[in-house]
Structure formats: C-alpha cells, structure tokens
Design a protein around this motif. Structure first.
Motif, PDB file in Angstrom:
ATOM      1  N   ILE A  92      43.491  35.897  50.954  1.00 41.32           N
ATOM      2  CA  ILE A  92      42.818  35.373  49.763  1.00 41.32           C
ATOM      3  C   ILE A  92      42.260  36.506  48.911  1.00 41.32           C
ATOM      4  O   ILE A  92      42.072  37.621  49.393  1.00 41.32           O
ATOM      5  N   ASP A  93      41.974  36.198  47.651  1.00 44.17           N
ATOM      6  CA  ASP A  93      41.288  37.165  46.801  1.00 44.17           C
ATOM      7  C   ASP A  93      39.787  37.096  47.104  1.00 44.17           C
ATOM      8  O   ASP A  93      39.319  36.191  47.795  1.00 44.17           O
ATOM      9  N   ARG A  94      39.049  38.046  46.629  1.00 47.54           N
ATOM     10  CA  ARG A  94      37.611  38.132  46.960  1.00 47.54           C
ATOM     11  C   ARG A  94      36.833  36.897  46.534  1.00 47.54           C
ATOM     12  O   ARG A  94      35.839  36.540  47.146  1.00 47.54           O
ATOM     13  N   ASN A  95      37.285  36.214  45.487  1.00 47.19           N
ATOM     14  CA  ASN A  95      36.598  35.005  45.011  1.00 47.19           C
ATOM     15  C   ASN A  95      37.138  33.738  45.651  1.00 47.19           C
ATOM     16  O   ASN A  95      36.630  32.652  45.383  1.00 47.19           O
ATOM     17  N   ASN A  96      38.175  33.868  46.469  1.00 44.30           N
ATOM     18  CA  ASN A  96      38.856  32.728  47.073  1.00 44.30           C
ATOM     19  C   ASN A  96      39.106  31.652  46.013  1.00 44.30           C
ATOM     20  O   ASN A  96      38.669  30.514  46.124  1.00 44.30           O
ATOM     21  N   SER A  97      39.831  32.045  44.983  1.00 46.42           N
ATOM     22  CA  SER A  97      40.052  31.175  43.829  1.00 46.42           C
ATOM     23  C   SER A  97      40.836  29.909  44.170  1.00 46.42           C
ATOM     24  O   SER A  97      40.806  28.948  43.404  1.00 46.42           O
ATOM     25  N   LEU A  98      41.505  29.881  45.303  1.00 52.08           N
ATOM     26  CA  LEU A  98      42.229  28.677  45.733  1.00 52.08           C
ATOM     27  C   LEU A  98      41.523  27.964  46.892  1.00 52.08           C
ATOM     28  O   LEU A  98      42.150  27.263  47.677  1.00 52.08           O
ATOM     29  N   LYS A  99      40.223  28.136  46.968  1.00 54.90           N
ATOM     30  CA  LYS A  99      39.436  27.603  48.081  1.00 54.90           C
ATOM     31  C   LYS A  99      39.722  26.125  48.342  1.00 54.90           C
ATOM     32  O   LYS A  99      40.003  25.737  49.476  1.00 54.90           O
ATOM     33  N   GLU A 100      39.662  25.293  47.328  1.00 55.53           N
ATOM     34  CA  GLU A 100      39.862  23.858  47.531  1.00 55.53           C
ATOM     35  C   GLU A 100      41.281  23.555  48.002  1.00 55.53           C
ATOM     36  O   GLU A 100      41.477  22.733  48.901  1.00 55.53           O
ATOM     37  N   GLU A 101      42.269  24.195  47.416  1.00 56.41           N
ATOM     38  CA  GLU A 101      43.662  23.999  47.813  1.00 56.41           C
ATOM     39  C   GLU A 101      43.869  24.376  49.280  1.00 56.41           C
ATOM     40  O   GLU A 101      44.448  23.622  50.058  1.00 56.41           O
ATOM     41  N   LEU A 102      43.388  25.552  49.661  1.00 56.94           N
ATOM     42  CA  LEU A 102      43.596  26.039  51.021  1.00 56.94           C
ATOM     43  C   LEU A 102      42.812  25.217  52.040  1.00 56.94           C
ATOM     44  O   LEU A 102      43.323  24.911  53.123  1.00 56.94           O
ATOM     45  N   GLU A 103      41.596  24.860  51.711  1.00 57.40           N
ATOM     46  CA  GLU A 103      40.812  24.043  52.625  1.00 57.40           C
ATOM     47  C   GLU A 103      41.419  22.652  52.774  1.00 57.40           C
ATOM     48  O   GLU A 103      41.325  22.037  53.835  1.00 57.40           O
ATOM     49  N   GLY A 104      42.072  22.154  51.719  1.00 62.92           N
ATOM     50  CA  GLY A 104      42.776  20.883  51.818  1.00 62.92           C
ATOM     51  C   GLY A 104      43.937  20.975  52.804  1.00 62.92           C
ATOM     52  O   GLY A 104      44.137  20.074  53.624  1.00 62.92           O
ATOM     53  N   GLN A 105      44.688  22.070  52.750  1.00 61.27           N
ATOM     54  CA  GLN A 105      45.772  22.263  53.713  1.00 61.27           C
ATOM     55  C   GLN A 105      45.217  22.363  55.127  1.00 61.27           C
ATOM     56  O   GLN A 105      45.789  21.816  56.069  1.00 61.27           O
TER      57      GLN A 105
END
Length: 126
Positions: A92-105
């Motif tokens: 992930i990038d430092r801001n975890n810009s895909l946090k919701e997407e990845l946590e959904g997976q």
C-alpha cells in the motif's frame, strides 16, 4: 530475483523466487477480462510453486468494478487457497488510499486467507 510471467498496459505479474510469492503490480484501471487475466496467471504460479503466496502492489491501484470484486471473492480467493496460498500481501501507499477497497476484500475472504499490509516487497516474510 523476479521472473516476468505476464505483462500488459494495466498490470504486470512476476514470480519472486526468493520469497516464493507471485507479485501483481497494478498500473492502471482495468476491468473484466483485462483485470481477471493477470490474476489467472497468478493462480497458475501459485499452483506451480508449493507454499507460494500472493502480493498485490496497490500503490497505483484503483477501486474494482463490482463484478470483479465479486469474482475475486467467489473465484480468485478460494482458488488461490486451494492452490496453496495462505497469505495475501497488499503493498500500500503511505496513505493507504485504497483502504476501503482492500478491507472489503479482506472481509470477504478473511475466513480462508490471512491478509497483511506492507509498504514494499522487501517487508514480505514468513
């Protein structure tokens, strides 16, 4: 050492033999067959290398088409597990810009797979 398995304008797939991991590097948005084809290559690599885990470099990633999200949960994750994968590494990038997407997976597949979040391939360990 990385061995190139698949390359496209949207995604590259490598096998990292020192870490026994298949690495999928997303480069740009894609969906349906353009999205699923590299993941199918990753499944083959997992099946060919006992104990091989999966890493996705999401730093240039994107939110998935809902049909692809469903495909990942219903096909990719169970098949990866069946092929021997036990850990999904999300780079992930430092801001975890895909946090919701990845946590959904992760929510969709946590019962069959362990998920870990890292900032670089160098952090992968067993």
């Amino acid at each position: 050492m990385k061995h190139s398995i698949y390359q496209s304008p949207h995604c590259d797939v490598y096998y990292e033999n020192e870490k026994n991991v298949v690495l999928v590097c997303w480069k740009s948005y894609c969906e349906l067959e353009q999205y699923r084809t590299p993941l199918e290559y990753a499944l083959r690599v997992i099946a060919e290398h006992p104990g091989c885990n999966y890493a996705a470099d999401t730093r240039n990633g994107f939110e998935d088409n809902p049909a692809d999200t469903k495909w990942v949960a219903e096909f990719f994750m169970p098949q990866a597990r069946k092929n021997g994968c036990r850990i999904i590494w999300f780079i992930i990038d430092r801001n975890n810009s895909l946090k919701e997407e990845l946590e959904g997976q992760q929510r969709d597949s946590a019962a069959i797979m362990e998920f870990r979040y890292i900032f670089s391939l160098d952090e992968i360990c067993e």
